[in-house]
Structure formats: structure tokens, C-alpha cells
Design a protein around this motif. Structure first.
Motif, short mmCIF file in Angstrom:
data_model
loop_
_atom_site.label_atom_id
_atom_site.label_comp_id
_atom_site.label_asym_id
_atom_site.label_seq_id
_atom_site.Cartn_x
_atom_site.Cartn_y
_atom_site.Cartn_z
N LYS A 1 0.82 -1.22 0.00
CA LYS A 1 0.00 0.00 0.00
C LYS A 1 0.85 1.26 0.00
CE LYS A 1 -3.39 2.70 2.54
NZ LYS A 1 -4.31 2.81 3.71
N LYS B 1 4.02 0.87 -2.72
CA LYS B 1 3.61 0.39 -4.04
C LYS B 1 4.44 -0.81 -4.51
CE LYS B 1 0.77 3.81 -3.91
NZ LYS B 1 -0.60 3.55 -3.42
N GLU C 1 -5.58 -0.14 -4.58
CA GLU C 1 -5.82 1.23 -5.05
C GLU C 1 -7.31 1.54 -5.05
OE1 GLU C 1 -1.89 -0.10 -6.19
OE2 GLU C 1 -3.86 -1.00 -6.50
N GLU D 1 -8.47 2.27 -1.59
CA GLU D 1 -8.08 3.62 -1.17
C GLU D 1 -9.01 4.67 -1.75
OE1 GLU D 1 -3.84 6.07 -0.76
OE2 GLU D 1 -3.92 4.09 -1.71
#
Length: 431
Positions: free
Chosen positions: A171, A174, A238, A241
């Protein structure tokens, strides 16, 4: 009146050597707390000729288990040898010999805990296992003593440091799964074979122990619904998020009048949830009780010294019982009959990521499937590329049963124009 307490240590690896170091370095403190010295009389090892950094004498070490168990001067056995069946047999032999046991073995306690605790009761011995869950976090003692007067309704937590470290790297930095796993292995957070961690088995064993204690009932490993972190697809972190969530491989256990449910799976936590900010190799368990409300316990979930600290805490508790003559007085029989919920009685919100042909009428068809199964949608979002023939539909449901969720996923996968359900997650902490 005892003048000293002698320990037989089974295993001298990462944890065992840590226990020996604490007992030797803190001898003055232990003597003050207990009134007598605590000494390591014998240490069981596989290889007597291996070089070891320790101040223990060579005569302390043996490769014969029965040299430890049959030594009448040894009062307490500390099992930190690892493995399952050899460790189980060693614990059983110790208890039958009338010696109390401290163990850090989650595998043994998850699979054979009820039988071993019954054997301890029958032989009037203590069996302590604080270090089997949560490394240096005092979870077992909290559930057995600190929250003994409360009724625990649910608990959820991050109980595997390896997967949490990997997800943190994925997270925040990456990293790919492969690169994060390689770093975890290099730092000693992951085993050479990480399957028990990444497939959720390690966490499932720990949840069996915590749920059994929390709900005073027998919980079996087969009762736990398990999905590992390999189910996490590219782009899912992603997406989480974007919607205000963080993905964690988490364990959960709940109890109500319908029974218990226990699961380990990747979960979407709202970023506002305390567990969403637990990063790297750390563990945390969130407990919900009738009286106490909500509490969270946080700390290092693994490592030589944190785990050894929990083992040594159990050693002190067992020594006190020996000195007071109350060892083996605590009964461990479950209070409630085992009753496991069906999937129709397990409720949560779910996140579905579905790849479809980008054509007219597809969205209407899909929403009709949810309606057919009695599920309402809280969020509907389409992610598409004008140049592509496919699109991703993101659905987040209101509360539905796990059975509804499974039926919907099955029907979606069989529907024309649907390429497949790419991923699905339970959504924690809302409704």
C-alpha cells in the motif's frame, strides 16, 4: 517450602534462547517477585554439538526428552520446540508426569487445546499458552482474567505480522506482492515457506484459540472460514483507497443466540477504523464486550524477545501457583455447547468488483441479480476505458448474509456479458 524452582526448557531456537536470556538477565527481578530463584535445569535440543551463544553450561543440554521429564527436581516444562505432533506428545508426557507446562505453540493449542487442557485438569497441572497468539501482546491473560467478568460478543484483529508487513509495503511503497514477500523473508518476518501465513492458516489457528477463550466454547479449525491474501487482485488496494478503505488480512469472531462465526480473510476496513492504521509486522485485536464496550490491544506480534516475554510471564504465573500450592486449580471445561452458524446467519457488507462487456443493458441485468437475491446496493460505480470493450463495475452492498453473497457471486459468474467477478471482500466497521 521451595528454595528454588527448576525449569526444563524444550527447544533452544529463536524463542527458547530468548526465554533463557530473560531468565538469566532478570534473575534478580524474578527472585524479588517470587521470593525464590528460577533456574534452567535442563534444555532439550536436537543437536548437542551445535555452537550456541549462551552462558548455560554444556551439561545443561540434552537430546533426550525423558532426561528432562524424569528429572524429579524439575518443576515446570517450557515447550518452545515448535512443530505439532512431537510437541503435543511432549506436552502430554509432561502433564502425565505431573509437571506444569508453558507453551508458545499455536499449532498444538489450536488443534489439540481442549484435550490438553482437560489432561492438565485431570493431572492437577497448569497449562499456560499466552505466547501462542499475539507475540508480546497479553491477549490470553486479558481474556482469562482482565475481562473474565464481561461477556465478549465479538473480536476482530490483525494476528499475523507477515501478511500485515506485506500489505503495508504494497500500500505505502507500491511494492509488488513478490517484492514485499521477499523483503519480509529477508527481515525474518516470513518463513522460507510462507504458505501458512499468506494462505491464512496461521491466523486461523490463532482465531481458534481466541474465539474458544472469548466465548467459552470449543472452536475447531474446521469451523473457520479461511481466504488467504493471494485472493487480492492487482488494483484492489488502489480501489480500496479510492473508496476510503484499507485492506487487511484479518481474523474475526462473533457470537449471538444463533451461534458463533469465525473467519480469516482480506477485509476492507474504513480508514477511520483503528485497525486500518496498524502497519508493518505489528498485531492488534479489537474486542467488543457487553460491559467494557470497545477495547484494542496492540503490539509486536512476533520476534524472539516479544514472544519470549510472554512465555516468561507465563513462567512467573506458573511459579506463583507452585509456590502457593494452587497449581492446576483452574478448570478449563467450556461453559457453552459448540454451536456454529450457517452461512445464512452470517451478515456483513460486501465489495464486489465485476468485469463485464461494456454494452447497453449490462448494468440493469446485474442489479436485477442483486434484487433477485434480496440484496440492496449502497454504492454502484463504473470504471471504464473508452478504448476498451470491457469495464469494471464496483458494487458495495448493504448488509446481506454470506449465503446471499455466495449465491450472487455464483450467478454473476454464470451470466452472459460478465467476464468474471474479479474480487470480493467483506466490508468491516459499518452498519
Amino acid at each position: 517450602m521451595r528454595n528454588e524452582i527448576n525449569i526444563g526448557l524444550l527447544g533452544f531456537g529463536v524463542v527458547g534462547s530468548g526465554v533463557a536470556k530473560i531468565l538469566q538477565d532478570h534473575q534478580e527481578d524474578l527472585h524479588h517477585k517470587l521470593g525464590v530463584p528460577v533456574k534452567i535445569k535442563k534444555v532439550l535440543v536436537k543437536n548437542l554439538h551445535k555452537n550456541r551463544e549462551t552462558t548455560l553450561s554444556l551439561e545443561t543440554f540434552t537430546d533426550n526428552l525423558y532426561e528432562v521429564l524424569e528429572d524429579s527436581s524439575i518443576d515446570l516444562i517450557v515447550e518452545v520446540m515448535g512443530g505439532t505432533f512431537d510437541a503435543k506428545e511432549a506436552i502430554e508426557s509432561s502433564l502425565r508426569a505431573g509437571k506444569g507446562v508453558v507453551t508458545a505453540n499455536k499449532d498444538v493449542m489450536a488443534e489439540f487445546g481442549p484435550g490438553l487442557l482437560k489432561l492438565a485438569d485431570e493431572n492437577k497441572c497448569d497449562l499456560f499458552y499466552e505466547a501462542s497468539v499475539g507475540g508480546g501482546i497479553p491477549l490470553i491473560r486479558t481474556l482469562e482474567d482482565g475481562l473474565a467478568s464481561d461477556r465478549i460478543r465479538a473480536l476482530t484483529g490483525i494476528v499475523n505480522g507477515t501478511t500485515n508487513f506485506i500489505l503495508t509495503k504494497m500500500k505505502h511503497e507500491k511494492m509488488s506482492y513478490e517484492d514485499a514477500l521477499a523483503e519480509a523473508t529477508a527481515l525474518g518476518f516470513a518463513e522460507a515457506d510462507p504458505s501458512a501465513d499468506v494462505d491464512g492458516i496461521d491466523a486461523a489457528r490463532k482465531m481458534v484459540i481466541l474465539a474458544s477463550l472469548s466465548f467459552s466454547t470449543e472452536v475447531r479449525l474446521g469451523d473457520v472460514f479461511v481466504r488467504g491474501m493471494k485472493e487480492i487482485q492487482e488494483g484492489d488496494l488502489e480501489l480500496a483507497e479510492q473508496f476510503g478503505y484499507t485492506v487487511k488480512l484479518a481474523g474475526s469472531a462473533k457470537k449471538n443466540e444463533d451461534g458463533i462465526e469465525v473467519a480469516v480473510e482480506p477485509v476492507f476496513f474504513p480508514n477511520s477504523h483503528p485497525l486500518a492504521s496498524v502497519n508493518n509486522e505489528f498485531n492488534a485485536v479489537y474486542i467488543y464486550g457487553d460491559a467494557v464496550g470497545e477495547t484494542m490491544f496492540y503490539g509486536p506480534g512476533a520476534g524472539s524477545m516479544p514472544t519470549a516475554t510472554s512465555v516468561t510471564g507465563d513462567i512467573i504465573a506458573a511459579c506463583r501457583n507452585l509456590l502457593l500450592g494452587v497449581n492446576g486449580k483452574r478448570l478449563h471445561a467450556p461453559q457453552y455447547e459448540r454451536k456454529v452458524k450457517s452461512d445464512s446467519n452470517k451478515f456483513a457488507r460486501y465489495f464486489h468488483r465485476i468485469r463485464v462487456r461494456d454494452e447497453v443493458g449490462v448494468l440493469t441485468k446485474l442489479t436485477s441479480i442483486y434484487s433477485k437475491h434480496g440484496a440492496s446496493l449502497a454504492t454502484v460505480v463504473q470504471h471504464s476505458d473508452k478504448k476498451a470493450a470491457d469495464a469494471d463495475l464496483i458494487f458495495i452492498t448493504h448488509q446481506i448474509s454470506r449465503q446471499q453473497h455466495l449465491d450472487i457471486v455464483n450467478e454473476l459468474n454464470e451470466t452472459p456479458k460478465v467476464i468474471g467477478v474479479l474480487s470480493h471482500y467483506r466490508v468491516e466497521g459499518e452498519e
